[in-house]
Design a protein around this motif. Structure first.
Motif, mmCIF file in Angstrom:
data_model
loop_
_atom_site.group_PDB
_atom_site.id
_atom_site.type_symbol
_atom_site.label_atom_id
_atom_site.label_comp_id
_atom_site.label_asym_id
_atom_site.label_seq_id
_atom_site.Cartn_x
_atom_site.Cartn_y
_atom_site.Cartn_z
ATOM 1 N N HIS A 15 0.820 -1.267 -0.155
ATOM 2 C CA HIS A 15 0.061 0.138 -0.128
ATOM 3 C C HIS A 15 0.672 1.298 -0.151
ATOM 4 O O HIS A 15 0.619 2.171 -0.683
ATOM 5 C CB HIS A 15 -0.949 -0.015 1.121
ATOM 6 N N SER B 74 -9.284 3.412 -6.452
ATOM 7 C CA SER B 74 -7.973 3.814 -6.111
ATOM 8 C C SER B 74 -7.475 4.468 -7.081
ATOM 9 O O SER B 74 -6.677 5.478 -6.824
ATOM 10 C CB SER B 74 -7.492 2.567 -5.492
ATOM 11 N N LEU B 75 -7.616 4.200 -8.368
ATOM 12 C CA LEU B 75 -6.988 4.500 -9.271
ATOM 13 C C LEU B 75 -7.274 5.962 -9.736
ATOM 14 O O LEU B 75 -6.659 6.961 -9.940
ATOM 15 C CB LEU B 75 -7.082 3.791 -10.566
ATOM 16 N N GLU C 197 -8.701 8.363 -7.521
ATOM 17 C CA GLU C 197 -8.175 9.015 -6.474
ATOM 18 C C GLU C 197 -6.776 9.527 -6.738
ATOM 19 O O GLU C 197 -6.254 10.590 -6.575
ATOM 20 C CB GLU C 197 -8.514 8.422 -5.107
ATOM 21 N N GLN C 198 -5.934 8.531 -7.167
ATOM 22 C CA GLN C 198 -4.524 8.755 -7.405
ATOM 23 C C GLN C 198 -4.107 9.391 -8.864
ATOM 24 O O GLN C 198 -3.059 9.922 -8.758
ATOM 25 C CB GLN C 198 -3.674 7.542 -7.419
ATOM 26 N N THR C 199 -5.024 9.337 -9.696
ATOM 27 C CA THR C 199 -4.655 10.210 -11.045
ATOM 28 C C THR C 199 -5.236 11.610 -11.126
ATOM 29 O O THR C 199 -5.434 12.066 -12.082
ATOM 30 C CB THR C 199 -5.456 9.227 -12.008
ATOM 31 N N LYS C 200 -5.792 12.106 -9.880
ATOM 32 C CA LYS C 200 -6.376 13.523 -9.907
ATOM 33 C C LYS C 200 -5.045 14.429 -10.141
ATOM 34 O O LYS C 200 -4.082 14.519 -9.537
ATOM 35 C CB LYS C 200 -6.784 13.943 -8.677
ATOM 36 N N LEU D 284 -2.935 14.407 -12.346
ATOM 37 C CA LEU D 284 -1.718 13.644 -12.846
ATOM 38 C C LEU D 284 -0.925 14.338 -13.917
ATOM 39 O O LEU D 284 0.268 14.310 -13.634
ATOM 40 C CB LEU D 284 -2.309 12.262 -13.359
ATOM 41 N N TRP E 189 5.181 10.162 -12.086
ATOM 42 C CA TRP E 189 4.652 8.982 -12.541
ATOM 43 C C TRP E 189 3.976 9.287 -14.060
ATOM 44 O O TRP E 189 3.302 10.062 -14.283
ATOM 45 C CB TRP E 189 4.190 8.199 -11.599
ATOM 46 N N VAL F 218 1.022 4.628 -12.110
ATOM 47 C CA VAL F 218 0.034 4.942 -11.053
ATOM 48 C C VAL F 218 -1.135 3.559 -10.967
ATOM 49 O O VAL F 218 -1.327 3.340 -9.811
ATOM 50 C CB VAL F 218 -0.803 6.237 -11.245
ATOM 51 N N ARG G 166 0.500 0.909 -9.291
ATOM 52 C CA ARG G 166 0.387 1.138 -7.636
ATOM 53 C C ARG G 166 -0.674 0.844 -7.322
ATOM 54 O O ARG G 166 -0.971 0.472 -5.999
ATOM 55 C CB ARG G 166 0.907 2.728 -7.515
ATOM 56 N N SER G 167 -1.946 1.184 -8.031
ATOM 57 C CA SER G 167 -3.246 0.995 -7.472
ATOM 58 C C SER G 167 -3.680 -0.595 -7.233
ATOM 59 O O SER G 167 -4.099 -1.010 -6.380
ATOM 60 C CB SER G 167 -4.297 1.646 -8.467
#
Length: 385
Positions: free
Chosen positions: A12, A214-215, A217-220, A222, A228, A233, A236-237
């Motif tokens: 995580h 999760s993806l 959220e993490q690509t906001k 980007l 990355w 990303v 990582r998700s």
């Protein structure tokens, strides 16, 4: 903390990981091979549809000394169709004949009673007409189609159309594999099987949505960074939710495996196989598709966008620059380059363990130099600061 829990925490945080997206062509190839095998099984052997879909009759006898194999022979001779016979806990037999003209049921019932030396009145017959079976089959397909359409619409609204397409491909992948396994093993398809299919589709969709959330959220924002690429990303998700997916799948498979292998196989309760096989195969295929198919496919589709192509180009350029600065050693005192601080940020998304301090970039960035005021200054002995 257990070893698995510790691994989950490290996954995580991005300290360790596996490059699922980078090896996506391998997983695509495996899925294509399995899917082709399933399609061949469907084309060659076909599905063993139960009487609820084909129509037919089910004859239930009282306690008898007639064996299952003998009853199958009697039923096939009387009906002219293949029969499925199961031993009941009461000592009686359940004789199922699919594709049977219901007008001949009394004649077959009399023949069975004569061969098995049982009174005709003691044999119970349940009839299902072919039109009723066809209607149930059509309703099942309609329900499946409506489910698919609603899933695509929901994911397109909640996430984006690329994720909706990837989820749809994963669901079709799961259905094809499950139905192909049914054709290969010859298990009977009943309404319970349809229920099992719809259940595993919901489970597969849930597992996929967890990774997609999760993806998302993490690509906001980007494209505003150069650390990355989208694929990294996405990787990582997957790693961040991997242990959760494994735990959920194992916990779900254990009771289903009990139904399939112990209840249906060891104890001989064949009616449990109708739903347990679809659940077992579907749960395993759903976990596989959400990790190895759905998210890598989203990354493939997103990397085709001009904005993501430009981002990947900037990321590669920054990493090349960081590598050059690291080789030249130009920077502040002690050979520490200011640009080398970006080398950790510019490193690809983790695949495998990150290097430890002193060997390069770490998960928390390079270690800072001590200030000039504190250099050479030791702590007084016997005193605590």
């Amino acid at each position: 903390m257990s070893k698995l829990g510790n691994l989950g925490a490290r996954l995580h945080r991005g300290e360790v990981g596996y490059d699922f997206v980078g090896h996506r062509k391998i997983w695509y190839g495996v899925s294509i091979l399995i899917t082709i095998t399933a399609i061949v099984g469907l084309a060659v052997r076909g599905l063993n549809m139960g009487i609820d879909f084909q129509g037919g009759a089910v004859f239930t006898t009282p306690k008898t000394s007639v064996s299952v194999s003998q009853a199958e022979t009697y039923a096939e001779e009387a009906a002219g169709h293949e029969a499925v016979v199961q031993k009941l806990g009461t000592g009686g037999l359940r004789i199922q004949v699919a594709g049977l003209d219901t007008s001949k049921s009394d004649e077959i019932k009399a023949a069975l009673a004569k061969d098995m030396k049982i009174d005709t009145e003691n044999i119970n017959a349940d009839l299902v007409g072919p039109s009723w079976g066809e209607q149930i089959a059509n309703k099942a397909w309609e329900g499946l189609a409506i489910f698919m359409v609603l899933v695509v619409i929901y994911l397109a609204i909640a996430f984006e159309w690329r994720m909706a397409v990837a989820a749809l491909v994963a669901l079709i992948h799961d259905i094809t594999i499950t139905t192909g396994i049914y054709a290969l093993v010859g298990f009977e398809v009943t309404p319970g099987t349809v229920i099992g299919l719809l259940t595993i589709l919901g489970y597969s969709l849930y597992d996929t949505v967890v990774v997609f959330d999760s993806l998302k959220e993490q690509t906001k924002d980007l494209t505003k960074q150069t650390r990355w690429t989208y694929s990294e990303v996405a990787n990582r998700s997957i790693n961040g939710t991997l242990v959760r997916s494994i735990n959920t799948t194992v916990v779900a498979l254990l009771p289903v495996a009990g139904l399939l292998f112990i209840g249906g196989g060891f104890l001989g309760a064949g009616t449990l196989n109708d739903i347990s096989l679809s659940l077992f195969v579907g749960l395993a295929a759903g976990a596989y598709s959400s990790i190895f198919i759905a998210t890598p496919l989203v990354a493939d589709l997103k990397e085709r966008e001009p904005a993501m192509r430009a981002l990947a180009k900037r990321v590669r350029a920054k990493r090349a620059q960081a590598a050059d600065d690291g080789h030249t050693g130009v920077g502040s005192e002690g050979g520490y380059s200011a640009d080398s601080a970006d080398s950790a940020d510019a490193a690809p998304a983790v695949v495998g363990p990150r290097p430890r301090s002193g060997t390069g970039a770490t998960s928390s960035g390079p270690r800072t130099q001590p200030s000039s005021r504190n250099r050479g200054r030791g702590r007084p002995s016997g005193k605590r600061r």
